[in-house]
Design a protein around this motif. Structure first.
Motif, PDB file in Angstrom:
ATOM      1  N   ASP A 158      47.346   4.031  78.235  1.00 36.21           N
ATOM      2  CA  ASP A 158      47.325   2.974  79.388  1.00 36.21           C
ATOM      3  C   ASP A 158      47.806   1.669  78.889  1.00 36.21           C
ATOM      4  O   ASP A 158      48.359   1.059  79.720  1.00 36.21           O
ATOM      5  CB  ASP A 158      45.618   2.581  79.208  1.00 36.21           C
ATOM      6  CG  ASP A 158      44.778   3.833  79.686  1.00 36.21           C
ATOM      7  OD1 ASP A 158      45.470   4.492  80.599  1.00 36.21           O
ATOM      8  OD2 ASP A 158      43.739   4.148  79.364  1.00 36.21           O
ATOM      9  N   ILE A 159      48.046   1.573  77.599  1.00 33.23           N
ATOM     10  CA  ILE A 159      48.517   0.078  77.195  1.00 33.23           C
ATOM     11  C   ILE A 159      50.190   0.450  77.493  1.00 33.23           C
ATOM     12  O   ILE A 159      50.740  -0.562  77.995  1.00 33.23           O
ATOM     13  CB  ILE A 159      48.424  -0.115  75.606  1.00 33.23           C
ATOM     14  CG1 ILE A 159      46.912  -0.432  75.635  1.00 33.23           C
ATOM     15  CG2 ILE A 159      49.427  -1.290  75.265  1.00 33.23           C
ATOM     16  CD1 ILE A 159      46.658  -0.716  74.065  1.00 33.23           C
ATOM     17  N   LEU A 160      50.685   1.285  77.087  1.00 26.56           N
ATOM     18  CA  LEU A 160      52.137   1.791  77.561  1.00 26.56           C
ATOM     19  C   LEU A 160      52.544   1.609  78.978  1.00 26.56           C
ATOM     20  O   LEU A 160      53.490   1.066  79.211  1.00 26.56           O
ATOM     21  CB  LEU A 160      52.305   2.948  76.985  1.00 26.56           C
ATOM     22  CG  LEU A 160      53.959   3.488  76.996  1.00 26.56           C
ATOM     23  CD1 LEU A 160      54.818   2.465  76.346  1.00 26.56           C
ATOM     24  CD2 LEU A 160      54.136   5.004  76.467  1.00 26.56           C
ATOM     25  N   GLY A 161      51.722   2.226  79.964  1.00 28.36           N
ATOM     26  CA  GLY A 161      51.629   2.197  81.306  1.00 28.36           C
ATOM     27  C   GLY A 161      51.798   0.819  81.689  1.00 28.36           C
ATOM     28  O   GLY A 161      52.513   0.274  82.477  1.00 28.36           O
ATOM     29  N   PHE A 162      50.832  -0.040  81.174  1.00 29.66           N
ATOM     30  CA  PHE A 162      50.717  -1.554  81.657  1.00 29.66           C
ATOM     31  C   PHE A 162      52.124  -2.353  81.152  1.00 29.66           C
ATOM     32  O   PHE A 162      52.501  -3.034  81.915  1.00 29.66           O
ATOM     33  CB  PHE A 162      49.465  -2.247  80.885  1.00 29.66           C
ATOM     34  CG  PHE A 162      49.542  -3.746  80.937  1.00 29.66           C
ATOM     35  CD1 PHE A 162      49.233  -4.306  82.180  1.00 29.66           C
ATOM     36  CD2 PHE A 162      50.137  -4.385  79.767  1.00 29.66           C
ATOM     37  CE1 PHE A 162      49.171  -5.541  82.202  1.00 29.66           C
ATOM     38  CE2 PHE A 162      50.102  -5.858  80.078  1.00 29.66           C
ATOM     39  CZ  PHE A 162      49.607  -6.474  81.258  1.00 29.66           C
ATOM     40  N   LEU A 163      52.563  -1.922  80.022  1.00 32.21           N
ATOM     41  CA  LEU A 163      53.865  -2.721  79.673  1.00 32.21           C
ATOM     42  C   LEU A 163      54.844  -2.322  80.425  1.00 32.21           C
ATOM     43  O   LEU A 163      55.710  -2.982  80.705  1.00 32.21           O
ATOM     44  CB  LEU A 163      53.993  -2.195  77.952  1.00 32.21           C
ATOM     45  CG  LEU A 163      53.031  -2.774  76.981  1.00 32.21           C
ATOM     46  CD1 LEU A 163      53.187  -2.311  75.519  1.00 32.21           C
ATOM     47  CD2 LEU A 163      53.262  -4.428  77.104  1.00 32.21           C
ATOM     48  N   GLN A 164      55.114  -0.847  80.803  1.00 37.69           N
ATOM     49  CA  GLN A 164      55.951  -0.516  81.648  1.00 37.69           C
ATOM     50  C   GLN A 164      55.813  -1.048  82.987  1.00 37.69           C
ATOM     51  O   GLN A 164      56.972  -1.422  83.517  1.00 37.69           O
ATOM     52  CB  GLN A 164      55.978   1.019  81.629  1.00 37.69           C
ATOM     53  CG  GLN A 164      56.468   1.652  80.286  1.00 37.69           C
ATOM     54  CD  GLN A 164      56.204   3.301  80.325  1.00 37.69           C
ATOM     55  OE1 GLN A 164      55.424   3.482  81.034  1.00 37.69           O
ATOM     56  NE2 GLN A 164      56.820   3.716  79.338  1.00 37.69           N
ATOM     57  N   LYS A 165      54.669  -0.907  83.695  1.00 36.21           N
ATOM     58  CA  LYS A 165      54.625  -1.689  84.719  1.00 36.21           C
ATOM     59  C   LYS A 165      54.832  -3.287  84.951  1.00 36.21           C
ATOM     60  O   LYS A 165      55.359  -3.612  86.032  1.00 36.21           O
ATOM     61  CB  LYS A 165      53.070  -1.089  85.473  1.00 36.21           C
ATOM     62  CG  LYS A 165      52.898  -0.059  85.751  1.00 36.21           C
ATOM     63  CD  LYS A 165      51.648   0.138  86.201  1.00 36.21           C
ATOM     64  CE  LYS A 165      51.207   1.564  86.617  1.00 36.21           C
ATOM     65  NZ  LYS A 165      50.120   1.800  87.008  1.00 36.21           N
ATOM     66  N   SER A 166      54.566  -3.926  83.854  1.00 37.39           N
ATOM     67  CA  SER A 166      54.968  -4.976  83.600  1.00 37.39           C
ATOM     68  C   SER A 166      56.380  -5.597  83.478  1.00 37.39           C
ATOM     69  O   SER A 166      56.660  -6.608  83.099  1.00 37.39           O
ATOM     70  CB  SER A 166      54.228  -5.804  82.454  1.00 37.39           C
ATOM     71  OG  SER A 166      52.752  -5.877  83.090  1.00 37.39           O
TER      72      SER A 166
END
Length: 124
Positions: free
Chosen positions: A68-76
């Motif tokens: 979830d954290i990794l996905g957030f960073l990638q989407k950001s």
């Protein structure tokens, strides 16, 4: 493994003490890394400081696993995090008291902010 994934694992290792090599996308933030709501709040502030990405509390509180954290960073569109002073950032967050005390203070401040926001809405 992407650069941002490696850096996010390094950040979590510094924050939790859990070795980066043992963290994967399914690693539970609470069960495997020992993060409760207060520590999650502190982690969101650390991530904001090292990545430059604004982390809405409402979004971050929904994160359950490292993915979830990794996905957030990638989407950001975070391409790189400045981890050169991560130890100092975490130490500053902890302040002179214990990290637990500092996190308790943060929770009180968040609670007070929520009450004030609620009162503003009620009387506006």
């Amino acid at each position: 493994m992407s650069n941002i994934e490696q850096q996010a694992k390094q950040l979590l290792e510094a924050f939790t003490g859990v070795k980066a090599a043992s963290i994967n996308t399914e690693t539970s933030l609470s069960k495997d890394l020992g993060l409760d709501a207060l520590k999650m709040s502190a982690l969101s502030k650390v991530i904001e400081q090292v990545s430059g990405a604004a982390v809405p509390e409402s979004t971050f509180s929904k994160f359950k696993v490292f993915g979830d954290i990794l996905g957030f960073l990638q989407k950001s569109n975070v391409k790189d995090m400045n981890l050169s002073n991560i130890t100092e950032i975490i130490a500053t967050l902890a302040g002179k008291g214990s990290l637990k005390d500092k996190l308790g203070d943060m929770a009180k401040q968040q609670g007070q902010k929520m009450v004030m926001d609620g009162l503003k809405k009620l009387f506006s």
